[in-house]
Write a protein that holds these residues in place. Sequence first.
Motif, mmCIF file in Angstrom:
data_model
loop_
_atom_site.group_PDB
_atom_site.id
_atom_site.type_symbol
_atom_site.label_atom_id
_atom_site.label_comp_id
_atom_site.label_asym_id
_atom_site.label_seq_id
_atom_site.Cartn_x
_atom_site.Cartn_y
_atom_site.Cartn_z
ATOM 1 N N ASP A 1 0.811 -1.219 0.000
ATOM 2 C CA ASP A 1 0.000 0.000 0.000
ATOM 3 C C ASP A 1 0.844 1.269 0.000
ATOM 4 O O ASP A 1 0.348 2.342 -0.358
ATOM 5 C CB ASP A 1 -0.937 0.011 1.213
ATOM 6 N N LYS A 2 2.095 1.177 0.399
ATOM 7 C CA LYS A 2 2.985 2.342 0.416
ATOM 8 C C LYS A 2 3.812 2.458 -0.851
ATOM 9 O O LYS A 2 4.661 3.330 -0.968
ATOM 10 C CB LYS A 2 3.902 2.282 1.633
ATOM 11 N N GLY A 3 3.575 1.547 -1.822
ATOM 12 C CA GLY A 3 4.282 1.618 -3.093
ATOM 13 C C GLY A 3 5.649 0.961 -3.086
ATOM 14 O O GLY A 3 6.488 1.239 -3.937
ATOM 15 N N ARG A 4 5.852 0.036 -2.153
ATOM 16 C CA ARG A 4 7.143 -0.647 -2.056
ATOM 17 C C ARG A 4 7.049 -2.037 -2.671
ATOM 18 O O ARG A 4 6.057 -2.735 -2.495
ATOM 19 C CB ARG A 4 7.580 -0.775 -0.597
ATOM 20 N N LEU A 5 8.105 -2.399 -3.370
ATOM 21 C CA LEU A 5 8.253 -3.735 -3.921
ATOM 22 C C LEU A 5 9.238 -4.492 -3.057
ATOM 23 O O LEU A 5 10.346 -4.015 -2.820
ATOM 24 C CB LEU A 5 8.798 -3.660 -5.348
ATOM 25 N N LYS A 6 8.829 -5.675 -2.598
ATOM 26 C CA LYS A 6 9.773 -6.557 -1.909
ATOM 27 C C LYS A 6 10.438 -7.404 -2.980
ATOM 28 O O LYS A 6 9.784 -8.171 -3.674
ATOM 29 C CB LYS A 6 9.069 -7.438 -0.881
ATOM 30 N N ILE A 7 11.750 -7.231 -3.125
ATOM 31 C CA ILE A 7 12.489 -7.981 -4.142
ATOM 32 C C ILE A 7 12.402 -9.467 -3.795
ATOM 33 O O ILE A 7 12.734 -9.863 -2.676
ATOM 34 C CB ILE A 7 13.973 -7.540 -4.191
ATOM 35 N N PRO A 8 11.948 -10.304 -4.732
ATOM 36 C CA PRO A 8 11.872 -11.739 -4.450
ATOM 37 C C PRO A 8 13.248 -12.295 -4.058
ATOM 38 O O PRO A 8 14.280 -11.875 -4.594
ATOM 39 C CB PRO A 8 11.389 -12.334 -5.773
ATOM 40 N N ASN A 9 13.233 -13.245 -3.129
ATOM 41 C CA ASN A 9 14.483 -13.803 -2.604
ATOM 42 C C ASN A 9 15.392 -14.347 -3.700
ATOM 43 O O ASN A 9 16.613 -14.268 -3.587
ATOM 44 C CB ASN A 9 14.189 -14.886 -1.572
ATOM 45 N N ALA A 10 14.804 -14.902 -4.761
ATOM 46 C CA ALA A 10 15.610 -15.446 -5.854
ATOM 47 C C ALA A 10 16.517 -14.377 -6.457
ATOM 48 O O ALA A 10 17.603 -14.687 -6.948
ATOM 49 C CB ALA A 10 14.690 -16.017 -6.934
ATOM 50 N N PHE A 11 16.086 -13.136 -6.444
ATOM 51 C CA PHE A 11 16.869 -12.028 -7.003
ATOM 52 C C PHE A 11 17.603 -11.231 -5.920
ATOM 53 O O PHE A 11 18.663 -10.669 -6.180
ATOM 54 C CB PHE A 11 15.967 -11.087 -7.797
ATOM 55 N N ARG A 12 17.033 -11.183 -4.741
ATOM 56 C CA ARG A 12 17.583 -10.329 -3.685
ATOM 57 C C ARG A 12 19.000 -10.738 -3.289
ATOM 58 O O ARG A 12 19.873 -9.884 -3.121
ATOM 59 C CB ARG A 12 16.671 -10.359 -2.471
ATOM 60 N N SER A 13 19.241 -12.030 -3.134
ATOM 61 C CA SER A 13 20.564 -12.460 -2.677
ATOM 62 C C SER A 13 21.634 -12.086 -3.707
ATOM 63 O O SER A 13 22.720 -11.632 -3.340
ATOM 64 C CB SER A 13 20.585 -13.951 -2.377
#
Length: 146
Positions: free
Chosen positions: A12-24
Amino acid sequence: MFRGNAPARIDDKGRLKIPNAFRSLMEGKYGRELFVTSTSGEFVRLYPMPVWLDIEQKLGAMPSTHPAKLRFLDRVNYFGQAGELDIQGRVLIPVRLRESATMAGDVDVLGQYNWLDVWNHERFLTKLQREPYSDEDARALSEYGI
């Protein structure tokens, strides 16, 4: 190298949580700083900052009045902002880009070699139908041994 895709959500605040597959890979190879932008406003492009700095260096070698350079910079700067992954692996999508790319709810995060593209799920399905993979595409790639 970022490969494949992963579903994600824009909160709701416009944030994307980077999927773990890409985040690491993102944090391990490139760090937490990003340039969040788009060339069309239809999607979000997440450049790790070292990748973006390489692009800026190449742009700097072009004449300052080159029309393609100016059009590119107009777009990436209009839609873009520097960002940083927070402790939970989230990045804020700028309001202008979030609205233009309809970034709300379910999205698709796609690995694009050394950056990530984020698409509204329905918009991406429409793009795939509108731009089918053609025999001409296959021939062009075969010239590069692909």
